[in-house]
Design a protein around this motif. Structure first.
Motif: not given
Length: 147
Positions: A7, A87-88
């Motif tokens: 990520a 999460q982001k």
């Protein structure tokens, strides 16, 4: 065997259009921050500079044409789940823009679009995305130094 890429933060650009004591803000119509107010902006596309992305997103979301002047600041956005895990993540490059033409009309990712006086942004009762007031005041100071 396919590997899941790690990520990574997403690069975005926001257009900070300052003109006659006001900035253009939009109310977001899509995630993240549905219903919240912030500067027009979005993802930087491959092969595009943040300066180009900011003015493109501004036009797509409001119909306003502006000229990018300079990189103003960066804004880190960390979206967390209920237990606090990221999460982001976004790195938003705020681009100071000089107004050229057009009236803000919401389009694309915007529910509403309008000029708001910098001195009143935080007193209107709007749900503001983090650092909107600070970035607007920074734009106001920078433009007053140029003028």
């Amino acid at each position: 065997m396919s590997l899941i890429p790690p990520a990574r933060p997403v690069l975005g650009a926001i257009a900070v259009v300052y003109h006659l004591g006001q900035v253009i803000l939009i109310q977001r119509k899509t995630a993240p921050n549905i219903g919240w107010w912030g500067f027009p902006g979005g993802h930087v596309e491959m092969g595009e500079t943040a300066l180009q992305a900011a003015t493109r997103e501004l036009f797509e979301e409001t119909g306003v044409i502006a000229r990018p002047l300079e990189y103003l600041t960066n804004v880190d956005v960390l979206l967390r789940d209920p237990v606090g895990m990221v999460q982001k993540q976004y790195l938003l490059t705020a681009v100071l823009c000089a107004y050229e033409s057009g009236t803000p009309v919401p389009d694309d990712d915007a529910l509403q679009a309008c000029w708001l006086p910098v001195d009143e942004i935080e007193n209107r009762g709007l749900e503001l995305i983090d650092q909107v007031g600070d970035v607007a005041r920074l734009a106001q100071r920078r433009m007053s130094q140029q003028g």
